[in-house]
Write a protein that holds these residues in place. Structure first.
Motif, mmCIF file in Angstrom:
data_model
loop_
_atom_site.group_PDB
_atom_site.id
_atom_site.type_symbol
_atom_site.label_atom_id
_atom_site.label_comp_id
_atom_site.label_asym_id
_atom_site.label_seq_id
_atom_site.Cartn_x
_atom_site.Cartn_y
_atom_site.Cartn_z
ATOM 1 N N MET A 9 -22.431 36.817 7.560
ATOM 2 C CA MET A 9 -23.254 36.673 8.758
ATOM 3 C C MET A 9 -24.376 37.702 8.733
ATOM 4 N N LYS A 10 -25.565 37.272 9.145
ATOM 5 C CA LYS A 10 -26.724 38.155 9.086
ATOM 6 C C LYS A 10 -27.393 38.366 10.439
ATOM 7 N N GLN A 11 -27.316 37.375 11.312
ATOM 8 C CA GLN A 11 -28.007 37.467 12.593
ATOM 9 C C GLN A 11 -26.999 37.495 13.744
ATOM 10 N N PHE A 12 -27.096 38.547 14.541
ATOM 11 C CA PHE A 12 -26.177 38.724 15.661
ATOM 12 C C PHE A 12 -26.953 38.814 16.971
ATOM 13 N N ALA A 13 -26.350 38.293 18.023
ATOM 14 C CA ALA A 13 -26.877 38.478 19.373
ATOM 15 C C ALA A 13 -25.833 39.241 20.160
ATOM 16 N N GLU B 30 -28.551 28.499 31.229
ATOM 17 C CA GLU B 30 -28.552 27.714 30.002
ATOM 18 C C GLU B 30 -29.942 27.610 29.383
ATOM 19 N N GLU B 31 -30.948 27.356 30.206
ATOM 20 C CA GLU B 31 -32.307 27.191 29.676
ATOM 21 C C GLU B 31 -32.807 28.470 29.011
ATOM 22 N N THR B 32 -32.423 29.600 29.575
ATOM 23 C CA THR B 32 -32.818 30.889 28.994
ATOM 24 C C THR B 32 -32.241 31.032 27.598
ATOM 25 N N LEU B 33 -30.951 30.724 27.447
ATOM 26 C CA LEU B 33 -30.301 30.827 26.147
ATOM 27 C C LEU B 33 -30.911 29.849 25.140
ATOM 28 N N ARG B 34 -31.248 28.656 25.609
ATOM 29 C CA ARG B 34 -31.862 27.669 24.709
ATOM 30 C C ARG B 34 -33.229 28.153 24.235
ATOM 31 N N SER B 35 -33.992 28.744 25.151
ATOM 32 C CA SER B 35 -35.341 29.205 24.792
ATOM 33 C C SER B 35 -35.280 30.353 23.787
ATOM 34 N N ILE B 36 -34.196 31.121 23.814
ATOM 35 C CA ILE B 36 -34.001 32.211 22.853
ATOM 36 C C ILE B 36 -33.640 31.662 21.472
ATOM 37 N N GLY B 37 -33.084 30.443 21.459
ATOM 38 C CA GLY B 37 -32.609 29.858 20.200
ATOM 39 C C GLY B 37 -31.252 30.438 19.821
ATOM 40 N N ILE B 38 -30.397 30.651 20.840
ATOM 41 C CA ILE B 38 -29.134 31.348 20.628
ATOM 42 C C ILE B 38 -28.217 30.626 19.640
ATOM 43 N N ARG B 39 -28.292 29.293 19.586
ATOM 44 C CA ARG B 39 -27.382 28.550 18.698
ATOM 45 C C ARG B 39 -27.693 28.777 17.223
ATOM 46 N N ASN B 40 -28.842 29.373 16.929
ATOM 47 C CA ASN B 40 -29.203 29.640 15.532
ATOM 48 C C ASN B 40 -28.617 30.947 15.004
ATOM 49 N N PHE B 41 -28.014 31.734 15.894
ATOM 50 C CA PHE B 41 -27.439 33.008 15.463
ATOM 51 C C PHE B 41 -26.075 32.769 14.819
ATOM 52 N N ILE C 46 -18.822 30.244 28.088
ATOM 53 C CA ILE C 46 -18.818 28.778 28.195
ATOM 54 C C ILE C 46 -20.096 28.190 27.628
ATOM 55 N N LEU C 47 -21.231 28.759 28.008
ATOM 56 C CA LEU C 47 -22.529 28.254 27.542
ATOM 57 C C LEU C 47 -22.667 28.405 26.029
ATOM 58 N N LEU C 48 -22.247 29.540 25.505
ATOM 59 C CA LEU C 48 -22.362 29.778 24.060
ATOM 60 C C LEU C 48 -21.530 28.768 23.266
ATOM 61 N N LYS C 49 -20.315 28.494 23.745
ATOM 62 C CA LYS C 49 -19.454 27.519 23.062
ATOM 63 C C LYS C 49 -20.044 26.115 23.184
ATOM 64 N N ASP C 50 -20.516 25.762 24.362
ATOM 65 C CA ASP C 50 -21.099 24.431 24.574
ATOM 66 C C ASP C 50 -22.345 24.210 23.736
ATOM 67 N N MET C 51 -23.084 25.278 23.488
ATOM 68 C CA MET C 51 -24.336 25.156 22.740
ATOM 69 C C MET C 51 -24.125 25.222 21.233
ATOM 70 N N GLY C 52 -22.880 25.412 20.818
ATOM 71 C CA GLY C 52 -22.577 25.332 19.393
ATOM 72 C C GLY C 52 -22.846 26.584 18.583
ATOM 73 N N VAL C 53 -22.786 27.758 19.222
ATOM 74 C CA VAL C 53 -22.938 28.998 18.459
ATOM 75 C C VAL C 53 -21.783 29.085 17.465
ATOM 76 N N LEU D 124 -30.259 40.866 17.954
ATOM 77 C CA LEU D 124 -30.984 40.621 19.197
ATOM 78 C C LEU D 124 -30.135 41.157 20.333
ATOM 79 N N GLY D 125 -30.707 42.037 21.144
ATOM 80 C CA GLY D 125 -30.002 42.566 22.306
ATOM 81 C C GLY D 125 -30.486 41.892 23.573
ATOM 82 N N ILE D 126 -29.560 41.513 24.443
ATOM 83 C CA ILE D 126 -29.895 40.818 25.686
ATOM 84 C C ILE D 126 -29.200 41.508 26.845
#
Length: 221
Positions: free
Chosen positions: A3-7, A57-68, A87-94, A30-32
């Motif tokens: 793994m290389k990219q962490f949030a 949810e929209e905030t996380l999507r705009s960050i591109g969180i599922r790509n981490f 819940i949001l992270l799991k639903d978004m497929g992280v 990435l720190g949030i």
């Protein structure tokens, strides 16, 4: 694949310490946090640091969180925000979601949500310190599961020059020495003929009871 990219979501004491260590390992972080001051403090340390509400949810999507590769929920004192974020992270497929639990009940909820790994920093540190106080030879202690433990034990003077065959922890206690850390390097999967020297570090795996019996033997010798 490494793994290389962490949030890291939540930049309190635990989150900021974890994020800094990941940076020190050469990883992208990435720190949030909702607190602008907390984000400002970490802005020069992390790859990126942003002020955001992780329960939106929209905030996380705009960050591109599922790509981490991994998202760590390190929110310090808001259980509701922690659970909603997980819940949001799991639903978004992280790919991997790790979350800090503030209590056993909180941890059980996170596990039910499918969080890949639940960590209890305060509890785990308390366990480590307690074991280290009881046994001065114990350098580190990690609970792999409810039953199994991996421990690092410093070789005491009384075992200096002894082979693993003479020590024979598997026959006597049921635990196994899986590595020996010596001054000139680490021996992985040591054999019965490998010799122990004072201040070598043995890495031992076994049940909690087996490790404790072995520790008691070292203290008593």
């Amino acid at each position: 694949m490494k793994m290389k990219q962490f949030a890291v979501i939540g930049l309190g004491r635990f989150g900021s310490s974890l994020a800094t260590e990941l940076i020190n390992e050469g990883l992208e972080v990435l720190g949030i946090d909702r607190d602008e001051e907390a984000v400002d403090e970490m802005a020069d340390v992390l790859t990126h640091a942003i002020v955001a509400d992780s329960t939106e949810e929209e905030t996380l999507r705009s960050i591109g969180i599922r790509n981490f590769d991994c998202a760590i929920v390190a929110i310090g004192d808001d259980i509701q925000a922690s659970i909603m974020t997980a819940i949001l992270l799991k639903d978004m497929g992280v790919k991997m979601v790790v979350a800090k639990a503030l209590s056993v009940l909180h941890g059980k909820v996170l596990e039910r949500l499918g969080v890949d790994r639940v960590i209890y920093p305060e509890r785990d540190m308390g366990i480590r310190v307690a074991h280290q106080l009881v046994n001065p030879n114990l350098l580190d202690y990690i609970e792999l599961s409810k039953d199994y433990t991996i421990a690092e034990l410093s070789v005491p003077k009384c075992l200096n020059g002894k082979t693993l065959k003479e020590l024979d922890p598997r026959a006597k206690y049921g635990c196994s020495v899986v590595a020996i850390n010596k001054k000139n390097g680490v021996i992985i999967a040591p054999t019965a003929t490998d010799v122990l020297n004072e201040r070598d570090v043995m890495v031992i795996i076994g049940t909690n009871e087996q490790i404790e019996s072995f520790e008691e033997e070292l203290v008593g010798t």
